[in-house]
Design a protein around this motif. Structure first.
Motif, PDB file in Angstrom:
ATOM      1  N   HIS A   3      -0.661   6.861  -2.398  1.00 52.45           N
ATOM      2  CA  HIS A   3      -1.614   7.934  -2.086  1.00 52.45           C
ATOM      3  C   HIS A   3      -0.998   8.981  -1.170  1.00 52.45           C
ATOM      4  N   ALA A   4      -1.512  10.191  -1.287  1.00 48.02           N
ATOM      5  CA  ALA A   4      -1.096  11.239  -0.339  1.00 48.02           C
ATOM      6  C   ALA A   4      -2.247  12.202  -0.118  1.00 48.02           C
ATOM      7  N   LYS A   5      -2.298  12.737   1.073  1.00 47.88           N
ATOM      8  CA  LYS A   5      -3.210  13.848   1.366  1.00 47.88           C
ATOM      9  C   LYS A   5      -2.312  15.064   1.585  1.00 47.88           C
ATOM     10  N   VAL A   6      -2.587  16.114   0.847  1.00 46.97           N
ATOM     11  CA  VAL A   6      -1.735  17.301   0.929  1.00 46.97           C
ATOM     12  C   VAL A   6      -2.597  18.554   1.077  1.00 46.97           C
ATOM     13  N   SER A   7      -2.004  19.581   1.666  1.00 49.37           N
ATOM     14  CA  SER A   7      -2.776  20.819   1.780  1.00 49.37           C
ATOM     15  C   SER A   7      -1.866  22.031   1.716  1.00 49.37           C
ATOM     16  N   MET A   8      -2.459  23.121   1.308  1.00 45.74           N
ATOM     17  CA  MET A   8      -1.740  24.388   1.256  1.00 45.74           C
ATOM     18  C   MET A   8      -2.445  25.380   2.158  1.00 45.74           C
ATOM     19  N   ARG A   9      -1.708  26.006   3.058  1.00 42.97           N
ATOM     20  CA  ARG A   9      -2.263  27.109   3.861  1.00 42.97           C
ATOM     21  C   ARG A   9      -2.073  28.372   3.045  1.00 42.97           C
ATOM     22  N   LEU A  10      -3.100  29.192   3.012  1.00 45.06           N
ATOM     23  CA  LEU A  10      -3.091  30.365   2.141  1.00 45.06           C
ATOM     24  C   LEU A  10      -3.181  31.654   2.951  1.00 45.06           C
ATOM     25  N   VAL A  11      -2.713  32.724   2.369  1.00 46.77           N
ATOM     26  CA  VAL A  11      -2.766  34.027   3.053  1.00 46.77           C
ATOM     27  C   VAL A  11      -3.453  35.039   2.130  1.00 46.77           C
ATOM     28  N   PRO A  12      -3.897  36.166   2.702  1.00 44.80           N
ATOM     29  CA  PRO A  12      -4.461  37.200   1.833  1.00 44.80           C
ATOM     30  C   PRO A  12      -3.439  37.547   0.742  1.00 44.80           C
ATOM     31  N   ASP A  13      -3.813  37.763  -0.478  1.00 44.22           N
ATOM     32  CA  ASP A  13      -5.105  37.708  -1.128  1.00 44.22           C
ATOM     33  C   ASP A  13      -5.241  36.460  -1.999  1.00 44.22           C
ATOM     34  N   GLN A  14      -4.661  35.354  -1.555  1.00 46.60           N
ATOM     35  CA  GLN A  14      -4.782  34.116  -2.329  1.00 46.60           C
ATOM     36  C   GLN A  14      -6.214  33.600  -2.255  1.00 46.60           C
ATOM     37  N   ASP A  15      -6.684  33.084  -3.380  1.00 52.69           N
ATOM     38  CA  ASP A  15      -8.046  32.565  -3.451  1.00 52.69           C
ATOM     39  C   ASP A  15      -7.970  31.040  -3.560  1.00 52.69           C
ATOM     40  N   PRO A  16      -8.603  30.314  -2.621  1.00 51.96           N
ATOM     41  CA  PRO A  16      -8.473  28.850  -2.634  1.00 51.96           C
ATOM     42  C   PRO A  16      -8.903  28.208  -3.961  1.00 51.96           C
ATOM     43  N   LYS A  17      -9.894  28.801  -4.631  1.00 54.61           N
ATOM     44  CA  LYS A  17     -10.348  28.214  -5.915  1.00 54.61           C
ATOM     45  C   LYS A  17      -9.271  28.361  -6.978  1.00 54.61           C
ATOM     46  N   LYS A  18      -8.672  29.543  -7.023  1.00 55.53           N
ATOM     47  CA  LYS A  18      -7.619  29.802  -8.010  1.00 55.53           C
ATOM     48  C   LYS A  18      -6.390  28.928  -7.718  1.00 55.53           C
ATOM     49  N   ILE A  19      -6.057  28.817  -6.438  1.00 55.00           N
ATOM     50  CA  ILE A  19      -4.912  27.988  -6.036  1.00 55.00           C
ATOM     51  C   ILE A  19      -5.182  26.522  -6.397  1.00 55.00           C
ATOM     52  N   ALA A  20      -6.417  26.078  -6.198  1.00 55.29           N
ATOM     53  CA  ALA A  20      -6.770  24.692  -6.519  1.00 55.29           C
ATOM     54  C   ALA A  20      -6.594  24.440  -8.017  1.00 55.29           C
ATOM     55  N   ARG A  21      -7.009  25.402  -8.838  1.00 53.85           N
ATOM     56  CA  ARG A  21      -6.843  25.259 -10.298  1.00 53.85           C
ATOM     57  C   ARG A  21      -5.360  25.174 -10.662  1.00 53.85           C
ATOM     58  N   MET A  22      -4.566  26.026 -10.049  1.00 54.81           N
ATOM     59  CA  MET A  22      -3.118  26.031 -10.314  1.00 54.81           C
ATOM     60  C   MET A  22      -2.492  24.706  -9.918  1.00 54.81           C
ATOM     61  N   PHE A  23      -2.927  24.222  -8.771  1.00 50.50           N
ATOM     62  CA  PHE A  23      -2.360  22.979  -8.246  1.00 50.50           C
ATOM     63  C   PHE A  23      -2.664  21.815  -9.190  1.00 50.50           C
ATOM     64  N   LYS A  24      -3.927  21.753  -9.644  1.00 48.86           N
ATOM     65  CA  LYS A  24      -4.322  20.661 -10.552  1.00 48.86           C
ATOM     66  C   LYS A  24      -3.505  20.718 -11.833  1.00 48.86           C
ATOM     67  N   LYS A  25      -3.373  21.916 -12.373  1.00 41.00           N
ATOM     68  CA  LYS A  25      -2.627  22.099 -13.623  1.00 41.00           C
ATOM     69  C   LYS A  25      -1.170  21.673 -13.423  1.00 41.00           C
ATOM     70  N   HIS A  26      -0.594  22.104 -12.313  1.00 45.82           N
ATOM     71  CA  HIS A  26       0.808  21.801 -12.048  1.00 45.82           C
ATOM     72  C   HIS A  26       1.018  20.287 -11.888  1.00 45.82           C
ATOM     73  N   ILE A  27       0.124  19.652 -11.156  1.00 49.86           N
ATOM     74  CA  ILE A  27       0.263  18.200 -10.934  1.00 49.86           C
ATOM     75  C   ILE A  27       0.165  17.462 -12.262  1.00 49.86           C
ATOM     76  N   LYS A  28      -0.764  17.882 -13.101  1.00 52.49           N
ATOM     77  CA  LYS A  28      -0.893  17.252 -14.433  1.00 52.49           C
ATOM     78  C   LYS A  28       0.406  17.398 -15.208  1.00 52.49           C
ATOM     79  N   GLU A  29       1.013  18.574 -15.121  1.00 59.43           N
ATOM     80  CA  GLU A  29       2.250  18.825 -15.870  1.00 59.43           C
ATOM     81  C   GLU A  29       3.412  17.970 -15.382  1.00 59.43           C
ATOM     82  N   ILE A  30       3.489  17.738 -14.072  1.00 57.28           N
ATOM     83  CA  ILE A  30       4.656  16.999 -13.565  1.00 57.28           C
ATOM     84  C   ILE A  30       4.402  15.494 -13.431  1.00 57.28           C
TER      85      ILE A  30
END
Ligand code: BES
Ligand code: ZN
Length: 459
Positions: free
Chosen positions: A322-349
């Motif tokens: 298990h791991a707990k991970v987080s991303m700090r974001l800056v303008p104009d990143q949107d946490p919802k969009k980043i979350a979608r990207m992250f999920k997609k990327h994790i599935k791919e790898i």
């Protein structure tokens, strides 16, 4: 104004006693075992606001921890300030590294030690005490005041978000006043104009359906701890760049002017590294340390666990990792969009030989606050009087999830007036608050209300 400042000076000792009572309550919002203590703390805030002389105080139950709302609207024509703060605190682990108990407030060398001193009980309390001084001496405030003190900031403020959206009219305000940030350094009063956002996940990997003998089965199946390590390692390269597809797409570039302003600040890499106990600093190539922590996004592993971690040795091939991970974001990143990207990327790898589950936890939008607003001008003058020096304007790397909601839903301008220090250890053992900063903070708060009223000439 003079009598307000004298009153604050005369009541110094009482403030410390009262703040200690506030700090003794174990209001750890993320811990189900602390639900009653967190509730007790909310009740304490409610009765403290009443004792300060504020008549309209509401105790609002939510699906999580309560929100305290209060208002004093007796200055018609003057601006409405919404004071926001949080009474919840972070967990205290590792408890053995605290010099004195996290909920036994103790003063050492002019600093008050306890969980929540700087983040955020001590900072909120500066404003409580300035409001109290006005109410005791004048029976009124120079401006209109609304207050929201919540118990879920450290877990993402989801219930407050809902409350704000559902109570737009009631919460209407010109300025949101928040003290939940830090000063650049001791003796350098500071106004913060930028906060990072956040996207947080838990990752659970399952390999074999039970822990196995590593001799009998090692070599036969993928080890989930190994798979997790490889996945996480691939998320960042040697230059500190994050390797999630599209991750940097919406990152607003730092302007030349801002880079120059950061570079002008006195900053000693060696001293900074030493103070953090590391040999050298590390981060994204091509950016200075201040740029990296204030204005660039990051990916961090907050914790990982798997298999046997006890004393001695056990030859085992774990079933889970298990791991707990987080991303700090800056303008104009949107946490919802980043979350979608992250999920997609994790599935791919994710390797086919383990099961990968993702749980999305809280998030926060990155925030920027204009520094030319009336509120910031008033805060600038107030800091000059309260701390005897002209303040500095800086960004910070942490997040305060509700700030953007206040901006977007209430159209209120944030004033981030921090009295903490970068060395206060928020979220770490031995959290503390400098008492001189606390005391000057109470005065600054009083000056802020007075200055703002004077500047706004009937608004
Ligand atoms: N006081 C901090 C925010 C902060 C931290 C501002 C550092 C400036 C510098 C706040 O209480 C906090 O810790 N927020 C959390 C929010 C998260 C759990 C959504 C954070 O930043 O981790
Ligand atoms: Zn915090």
């Amino acid at each position: 104004m003079n009598n307000i400042i004298s009153f604050i000076d005369e009541n110094k000792e009482r403030y410390i006693d009262e703040l200690s009572n506030f700090l003794r309550m174990e209001s750890i919002s993320s811990s189900p075992q602390h639900k009653d203590e967190t509730y007790r703390c909310a009740k304490w805030v409610e009765s403290h606001l009443r004792d300060m002389g504020i008549d309209t105080v509401e105790f609002i139950e939510t699906e999580g921890h309560p929100i305290i709302y209060a208002e004093w609207m007796g200055a018609p024509g003057k601006p409405i300030v919404l004071l926001y703060g949080h009474y919840d605190v972070q967990p205290v682990d590792p408890i053995e590294l605290w010099t004195t108990g996290p909920f036994e407030p103790t003063i050492r060398n002019g600093d008050m030690y306890a969980r929540g001193t700087t983040d955020d009980k001590g900072q909120v309390f500066t404003h409580f005490k300035s409001v109290e001084a006005y109410m005791r001496l004048h029976g009124s405030l120079p401006v209109n005041l609304k207050m929201i003190i919540e118990g879920e900031e450290e877990i993402g403020s989801a219930n407050l978000e809902k409350f704000v959206r559902e109570n737009k009219e009631k919460l209407k305000a010109d300025i949101v006043l928040i003290s939940d940030t830090s000063m650049y350094a001791k003796g350098v009063p500071t106004i913060c104009y930028g906060l990072r956002g956040l996207s947080y996940f838990q990752i659970d990997l399952t390999g074999p359906d039970r822990d196995l003998h590593s001799g009998s089965f090692g070599g036969a199946v993928q080890n989930p701890a190994q798979a997790l390590s490889e996945m996480l390692a691939s998320l960042k390269d040697k230059n500190g760049k994050i390797k999630i597809n599209g991750f940097y797409d919406d990152v607003r570039r730092l302007t030349k002017k801002e880079r120059e302003a950061f570079a002008r600040l006195p900053f000693n890499e060696k001293k900074y590294a030493k103070q953090l106990g590391v040999k050298e600093l590390f981060g994204e190539k091509g950016y200075s340390t201040l740029e990296r922590v204030w204005a660039r996004p990051t990916f961090e592993i907050n914790g990982m666990w798997s298999g046997f971690t006890g004393e001695g040795a056990k030859t085992v091939l774990p079933s889970k990792a298990h791991a707990k991970v987080s991303m700090r974001l800056v303008p104009d990143q949107d946490p919802k969009k980043i979350a979608r990207m992250f999920k997609k990327h994790i599935k791919e790898i994710a390797p086919k030989n383990v099961k990968v589950e993702l749980t999305e936890m809280h998030g926060a939008k990155p925030a920027l606050a204009p520094i030319d607003s009336l509120g910031v001008q008033a805060a600038t003058k107030a800091l000059r009087k309260g701390f005897g020096k002209k303040p500095l304007y800086q960004r910070e790397g942490g997040s305060i999830p509700i700030v953007v909601t206040f901006q977007q839903v209430l159209n209120a301008t944030p004033v981030l007036l921090g009295f903490g220090l970068p060395t206060d250890n928020p979220h770490s053992p031995d959290e503390h608050l400098n008492l001189e900063n606390f005391h000057n903070g109470v005065k600054t708060s009083a000056y802020f209300f007075d200055t703002l009223a004077g500047m706004s000439n009937g608004k």
